[in-house]
Enzyme design. Structure first.
Site, PDB file in Angstrom:
ATOM      1  N   GLN A  21       0.895  -1.324   0.039  1.00 48.08           N
ATOM      2  CA  GLN A  21      -0.156   0.008   0.117  1.00 48.08           C
ATOM      3  C   GLN A  21       0.893   1.378  -0.040  1.00 48.08           C
ATOM      4  O   GLN A  21       2.111   1.309   0.347  1.00 48.08           O
ATOM      5  CB  GLN A  21      -0.947   0.063   1.156  1.00 48.08           C
ATOM      6  CG  GLN A  21      -0.124   0.093   2.487  1.00 48.08           C
ATOM      7  CD  GLN A  21      -1.057   0.006   3.801  1.00 48.08           C
ATOM      8  OE1 GLN A  21      -1.722  -1.098   3.971  1.00 48.08           O
ATOM      9  NE2 GLN A  21      -0.842   0.842   4.805  1.00 48.08           N
ATOM     10  N   ILE A 164      -3.421  -0.771  -2.982  1.00 47.97           N
ATOM     11  CA  ILE A 164      -2.397  -0.654  -3.756  1.00 47.97           C
ATOM     12  C   ILE A 164      -1.775   0.961  -3.829  1.00 47.97           C
ATOM     13  O   ILE A 164      -2.847   1.873  -3.803  1.00 47.97           O
ATOM     14  CB  ILE A 164      -2.510  -1.348  -5.375  1.00 47.97           C
ATOM     15  CG1 ILE A 164      -3.755  -0.648  -5.882  1.00 47.97           C
ATOM     16  CG2 ILE A 164      -2.432  -2.717  -4.957  1.00 47.97           C
ATOM     17  CD1 ILE A 164      -3.909  -1.094  -7.269  1.00 47.97           C
ATOM     18  N   ASP A 165      -0.715   1.095  -4.325  1.00 44.46           N
ATOM     19  CA  ASP A 165      -0.097   2.597  -4.166  1.00 44.46           C
ATOM     20  C   ASP A 165      -0.521   3.438  -5.375  1.00 44.46           C
ATOM     21  O   ASP A 165      -1.402   2.904  -6.214  1.00 44.46           O
ATOM     22  CB  ASP A 165       1.398   2.608  -4.591  1.00 44.46           C
ATOM     23  CG  ASP A 165       2.344   1.932  -3.522  1.00 44.46           C
ATOM     24  OD1 ASP A 165       1.493   1.446  -2.559  1.00 44.46           O
ATOM     25  OD2 ASP A 165       3.196   1.327  -3.909  1.00 44.46           O
ATOM     26  N   LYS A 166      -0.837   4.820  -4.950  1.00 47.94           N
ATOM     27  CA  LYS A 166      -1.489   5.710  -5.848  1.00 47.94           C
ATOM     28  C   LYS A 166      -1.151   5.531  -7.422  1.00 47.94           C
ATOM     29  O   LYS A 166      -1.861   5.404  -8.096  1.00 47.94           O
ATOM     30  CB  LYS A 166      -1.076   7.077  -5.149  1.00 47.94           C
ATOM     31  CG  LYS A 166      -1.497   8.155  -6.593  1.00 47.94           C
ATOM     32  CD  LYS A 166      -0.980   9.607  -6.032  1.00 47.94           C
ATOM     33  CE  LYS A 166      -1.279  10.615  -6.907  1.00 47.94           C
ATOM     34  NZ  LYS A 166      -0.550  11.812  -6.560  1.00 47.94           N
ATOM     35  N   ARG A 267       8.421  -2.876  -4.584  1.00 52.35           N
ATOM     36  CA  ARG A 267       9.216  -1.528  -4.839  1.00 52.35           C
ATOM     37  C   ARG A 267      10.689  -1.617  -4.026  1.00 52.35           C
ATOM     38  O   ARG A 267      11.818  -1.379  -4.642  1.00 52.35           O
ATOM     39  CB  ARG A 267       8.635  -0.289  -4.622  1.00 52.35           C
ATOM     40  CG  ARG A 267       7.342  -0.151  -5.578  1.00 52.35           C
ATOM     41  CD  ARG A 267       6.602   0.824  -4.893  1.00 52.35           C
ATOM     42  NE  ARG A 267       6.851   2.308  -5.015  1.00 52.35           N
ATOM     43  CZ  ARG A 267       6.379   3.502  -4.800  1.00 52.35           C
ATOM     44  NH1 ARG A 267       5.037   3.387  -4.300  1.00 52.35           N
ATOM     45  NH2 ARG A 267       6.996   4.644  -5.031  1.00 52.35           N
TER      46      ARG A 267
END
Length: 355
Positions: A21, A164-166, A267
């Site tokens: 996230q 999930i990430d932006k 990442r």
């Protein structure tokens, strides 16, 4: 809130939800210093402005990276200046955060009485938080389900199951009721869901496939970054499996499977083994990390950055058991246009070798 809020500072590094996230920070207090404000330490300033909290707790909050001045973390001895904006942030929302339904177009790939699966575009924040109180996936879902009697966007027993990430695109599941949320959350917690990501990373990945294991936690130097720590020191156990899909010269297309779900896991793990995600600004992937020094090559890479102006990461596959029927559901989101164009660009580079 006062002391009750600051008593939770010790738990700041913990993830809110079991998924790769975004490092969401939620603003709980905000003050703007007067034009005539004399220089005063930020811990003293906040102790004067927040009822029921000790200066010692404010200092601990600053050490944890929870005190921001003009959107940047500061130490407790920072001297407030006129018109400074001082914020106290946490990694959970305030107890009373209003969720405003907003008519934001969404790609709903599946829906039944218990849940919906959404193909999230890159650039869309999942949850309202510091700097993003509106225009999020939660606001959009609240609009879609505004006529569903049992759905309350403010009820933590409902809604987004994982995040999930932006700037990551791909699949995400939303629970419409408490029964579905509990069962889906348990599947994520017990690691029985099936999740695959596609990522373009810098460098030629040596092995065709591999396993990355290393505790992930917030960096002790920069609370906005995650990092890998030696086992047993800090962070939480994290495991990522990767497989090479395509070698494209100075970059490699890989498939990643999450065995665990930590903040920024893919990442951070890929950077840890020397293969930062392409154009991942937060972790340094927006620099030319591999290749030549020729100006023509550097311009080619910049053109690639322009084509895909975010980290090249896509949540491609999501599978889980439907809570009520027991049916196994499996979804796959096509590669988004920006990543598809990026891959085409690199394939052309490999084919021509002009640069």
């Amino acid at each position: 809130m006062g002391e009750d809020l600051f008593n939770e500072i010790d738990n700041l590094p913990d993830d809110i939800l079991p998924e790769d996230q975004e490092s969401d920070l939620y603003e709980h207090y905000r003050f703007v210093a007067d034009k005539g404000q004399g220089q005063i330490r930020v811990d003293k300033y906040l102790a004067m402005h927040i009822v029921g909290v000790s200066r010692n707790r404010i200092q601990q909050a600053a050490d944890a990276g929870c005190i921001l001045v003009n959107d940047k973390p500061v130490k407790s001895n920072y001297k407030i200046k006129p018109l400074d904006t001082i914020s106290v942030v946490m990694n959970r929302p305030p107890r009373e955060m209003e969720i405003i339904p907003e008519n934001i177009p969404l790609d709903v790939v599946y829906e039944d009485e218990d849940l919906m699966v959404i193909n999230k575009p890159a650039g869309l924040v999942v949850h309202p938080g510091f700097g993003n109180y509106q225009g999020t996936l939660v606001n959009a879902v609240a609009y879609l389900l505004k006529d569903t009697p049992e759905y309350d966007a403010k009820d933590p027993r409902l809604g987004i199951v994982h995040r999930i990430d932006k700037d990551t695109s791909g699949l995400i599941v939303v629970a419409k009721n408490a029964y579905a949320k509990a069962h889906l959350s348990a599947q994520f917690f017990n690691k029985t869901t099936k999740r695959q990501y596609m990522a373009l990373v810098w460098g030629s990945v040596k092995e065709d496939e591999g396993r990355i294991e290393g505790n992930i936690g917030r960096s002790l130097k920069d609370r906005m970054l995650m990092t890998v720590f030696p086992d047993g020191d800090y962070g939480k156990t994290a495991v990522t499996h990767y497989k090479v899909l395509e070698r494209l010269g100075y970059v490699t297309l890989v498939q990643c499977k999450l065995e665990t779900g930590r903040t920024h896991q893919i990442r951070v793990h890929m950077k840890h083994i020397g293969h930062t995600l392409f154009n991942d600004e937060r972790y340094g992937g927006n620099e030319v990390l591999k290749g030549t020094n020729f100006a023509k090559y550097k311009q080619f890479v910049q053109n690639c950055f322009n084509i895909c102006p975010r980290q090249a990461l896509h949540a491609q596959t999501l599978g889980f058991i439907q809570p009520r029927t027991g049916e196994e559901l499996m979804f796959e989101a096509p590669v988004p246009e920006d990543m598809a164009s990026l891959l085409t660009k690199w394939r052309g580079y490999i084919a021509n070798r002009e640069i």
